[in-house]
Design a protein around this motif. Sequence first.
Motif, PDB file in Angstrom:
ATOM      1  N   TRP A  21       0.847  -1.177   0.000  1.00 28.51           N
ATOM      2  CA  TRP A  21       0.000   0.000   0.000  1.00 28.51           C
ATOM      3  C   TRP A  21       0.884   1.229   0.000  1.00 28.51           C
ATOM      4  N   ALA A  22       0.318   2.296  -0.404  1.00 24.75           N
ATOM      5  CA  ALA A  22       1.014   3.583  -0.333  1.00 24.75           C
ATOM      6  C   ALA A  22       0.262   4.447   0.667  1.00 24.75           C
ATOM      7  N   ALA A  23       1.005   5.164   1.466  1.00 25.07           N
ATOM      8  CA  ALA A  23       0.376   6.038   2.452  1.00 25.07           C
ATOM      9  C   ALA A  23      -0.423   7.127   1.740  1.00 25.07           C
ATOM     10  N   ALA A  29      -4.617  14.354  -1.070  1.00 22.65           N
ATOM     11  CA  ALA A  29      -5.654  13.354  -1.341  1.00 22.65           C
ATOM     12  C   ALA A  29      -7.018  13.999  -1.546  1.00 22.65           C
ATOM     13  N   ASP A  30      -7.766  13.452  -2.487  1.00 20.44           N
ATOM     14  CA  ASP A  30      -9.128  13.929  -2.695  1.00 20.44           C
ATOM     15  C   ASP A  30     -10.054  13.235  -1.687  1.00 20.44           C
ATOM     16  N   LYS A  59       1.766  20.333   8.230  1.00 18.73           N
ATOM     17  CA  LYS A  59       3.227  20.303   8.340  1.00 18.73           C
ATOM     18  C   LYS A  59       3.736  18.946   8.812  1.00 18.73           C
ATOM     19  N   ASN A  60       2.924  18.258   9.590  1.00 21.44           N
ATOM     20  CA  ASN A  60       3.267  16.908  10.038  1.00 21.44           C
ATOM     21  C   ASN A  60       1.976  16.117  10.226  1.00 21.44           C
ATOM     22  N   LYS A  61       2.111  14.817  10.367  1.00 17.90           N
ATOM     23  CA  LYS A  61       0.928  13.957  10.458  1.00 17.90           C
ATOM     24  C   LYS A  61       0.051  14.297  11.659  1.00 17.90           C
ATOM     25  N   ILE A  82      -1.041   7.340   6.732  1.00 16.79           N
ATOM     26  CA  ILE A  82      -1.018   8.669   6.140  1.00 16.79           C
ATOM     27  C   ILE A  82       0.404   9.186   6.018  1.00 16.79           C
ATOM     28  N   SER A  83       0.575  10.167   5.136  1.00 18.80           N
ATOM     29  CA  SER A  83       1.839  10.859   4.989  1.00 18.80           C
ATOM     30  C   SER A  83       1.533  12.332   4.757  1.00 18.80           C
TER      31      SER A  83
END
Length: 92
Positions: A21-23, A29-30, A59-61, A82-83
């Motif tokens: 998977w990709a974060a 992201a939509d 700026k960060n998660k 998430i990223s």
Amino acid sequence: MKHALRALLTALVLSLTLPAWAAVDINSADQKTLEKLPGIGPAKAKAIISYREKSGPFKNKEDLKKVDGIGDKLYQAVQNEISVGGGKAAAP
């Protein structure tokens, strides 16, 4: 037969070494993509998009917890999925 077996083994090795998977980049992201995250439905996805439109990119998660309706528990559920990218949101 050897070629088919070799191809099958190569595919198996690649599937085990590549991430499954990709974060999800919360800055780009939509809505539909955000809704794939655990505990994020249409209302929370819209709130994330609205927050980043008003306040700028995350700026960060952990900044995700600044969004109304996203507390520690929900953040814990999504933090590994998430990223935070460069902040160029996708066009709707």
